[in-house]
Write an enzyme that holds these catalytic residues in place. Structure first.
Site, PDB file in Angstrom:
ATOM      1  N   ASP A 265      -4.921  82.994   0.690  1.00  0.00           N
ATOM      2  CA  ASP A 265      -4.227  83.364  -0.538  1.00  0.00           C
ATOM      3  C   ASP A 265      -5.144  83.910  -1.624  1.00  0.00           C
ATOM      4  O   ASP A 265      -4.767  83.917  -2.801  1.00  0.00           O
ATOM      5  CB  ASP A 265      -3.465  82.148  -1.082  1.00  0.00           C
TER       6      ASP A 265
ATOM      7  N   ASP B  93       3.877  85.827   4.203  1.00  0.00           N
ATOM      8  CA  ASP B  93       3.282  85.841   2.858  1.00  0.00           C
ATOM      9  C   ASP B  93       1.944  86.577   2.834  1.00  0.00           C
ATOM     10  O   ASP B  93       1.540  87.133   1.801  1.00  0.00           O
ATOM     11  CB  ASP B  93       3.035  84.419   2.359  1.00  0.00           C
TER      12      ASP B  93
END
Length: 411
Positions: free
Chosen positions: A116, A175
């Site tokens: 991330d 994601d």
């Protein structure tokens, strides 16, 4: 030296002169955009006062702030949101507040335990470089962060590993498409094409394995580390493995729209249009265009533990999609482009209504209400989320650029 500096900055976050602009009529007014930027900024100042100096806003639940440390995946959104508020209002208070948070976030550039880093480092430091032009302060942080992210790429699976936990062998979640922009932009600032190449390889592998025939996306695909083949297709945050978890569809739409922008490869544009069509024509999309947390929530049985939550909306999904559609409208033509624009405008009006936008001082200081983190994990259910606010302000900024006759992406 000055010329080199300016070139580096323009290369970092720079659209080419061929960047398209939506050619149709815009339905939202400058007054509407200014009001919501102002109201959102006022709320952010309140939120900043409620947040400890060494923490980042995450959510507000049961009447209490639930902040995160900088290692949490959403840590980059608050400084990024403050920077959007600075861009939209010109109030330098937001720039100062963002720099305070950037100081505690910088150490995450060395974090190799997460995929991330795009969210954490690019949404924060990337916007800081774009708005300040301070290459001395931010270039090294961005390049180090991209190098950390690149360590998670496997030449066997041809993907960037998402998680280091759970039952999976080599899990990749949809994601992860959102972290590819970080890599493409760092290739521009460094001149090292390897980062952009990794982004394209990951996007291509995801395109091949993550999607069903209707262009809905699986949440998690697990890869075999020896053969590199996809071995399981599952969900972690959706209603069930074969359902279309709403935010996953948003991540996919945003990611492939961005990949077309960065590569000019029309296969990515074609794919983004298919994803948008699935999303916008789905019979379970509510009239206000704020989706349920899962597009297949109507198939949740009454004996399921998810049943009490089946009709919850996810504002964070709508924020991401609104921003994505504004960009996608600039790469398409005619009725298709107008449809994307009208849907984005509808979403922005809904998000800006009292049904979803909090009054000043309420909602813990977060701008938007009614997001869903993960119902299967019983976390962040019907609460504000920091990334919902980030993409909402991003959409407002993008629309503001269009009102001023500028390309929707202006770096």
């Amino acid at each position: 030296m000055k010329r080199i500096f300016l070139t580096a900055v323009s290369m970092l976050l720079c659209m080419t002169a061929t960047q398209a602009q939506f050619k149709g009529e815009l339905a939202l007014s400058q007054e509407f955009i200014n009001k919501n930027l102002h109201d959102g900024g006022k709320q952010l100042k309140y939120l900043a006062e409620q947040t400890p100096e060494d923490r980042m806003p995450r959510t507000f639940q049961n009447g209490k702030q639930q902040p995160s440390n900088t290692g949490w995946w959403t840590s980059g959104f608050f400084p990024g949101t403050l920077l959007y508020a600075y861009e939209g209002t010109g109030d330098t208070t937001f720039l100062a507040l963002s720099k305070d948070k950037l100081r505690i976030l910088e150490k995450e550039k060395n974090n190799k335990s997460t995929h991330d880093l795009g969210f954490m480092i690019f949404c924060s430091f990337g916007n800081a470089l774009r708005l300040t032009g301070d290459s001395t302060a931010y270039k090294e942080i961005l390049t180090t962060g991209a190098a950390s992210l690149a360590t998670r790429f496997s030449p066997v699976t041809k993907t960037i590993r998402s998680w280091d936990h759970g039952k999976w062998s080599f899990p990749v979640i949809i994601d992860n498409m959102m972290n590819l922009e970080f890599l493409t932009q760092v290739s521009k600032i460094t001149g090292d094409k390897k980062y952009a190449t990794l982004a394209k390889v990951h996007a291509n592998t995801t395109m091949a394995n993550h999607f069903r025939k209707d262009y809905s996306s699986y949440h998690v695909v697990d890869y075999d580390t020896l053969s590199g083949k996809a071995r399981a297709f599952e969900t972690a945050q959706g209603a069930f493995d074969e359902s279309a978890w709403a935010r996953g569809q948003a991540w996919a739409l945003y990611g492939y729209t961005m990949m077309f922008r960065e590569t000019k490869d029309k296969k990515y544009l074609k794919f983004a249009r298919h994803i948008a069509n699935f999303y916008l024509t789905h019979p379970n999309l509510p009239k206000d265009l704020i989706p349920y947390w899962d597009f297949n929530q109507d198939k949740i049985s009454s004996d399921s533990k998810y049943y009490p939550y089946k009709d919850l909306r996810d504002v964070s999904t709508a924020s991401v999609v609104a921003s994505s559609l504004l960009e996608l409208s600039s790469y398409t033509k005619g009725e298709e482009a107008t449809n994307y624009m009208r849907k984005a405008e509808h979403m922005l009006k809904s998000l800006s209504s009292p049904a979803y936008q909090a009054a000043y001082g309420e909602n813990g200081g977060f701008i938007l209400k009614h997001s869903v983190g993960s119902i299967p994990h019983n976390t962040e259910i019907d609460v504000p989320l920091t990334y919902a606010d980030y993409y909402y302000l991003e959409a407002l900024i993008r629309y503001d650029r269009l009102l001023k006759g500028k390309p929707v992406i202006l770096f």
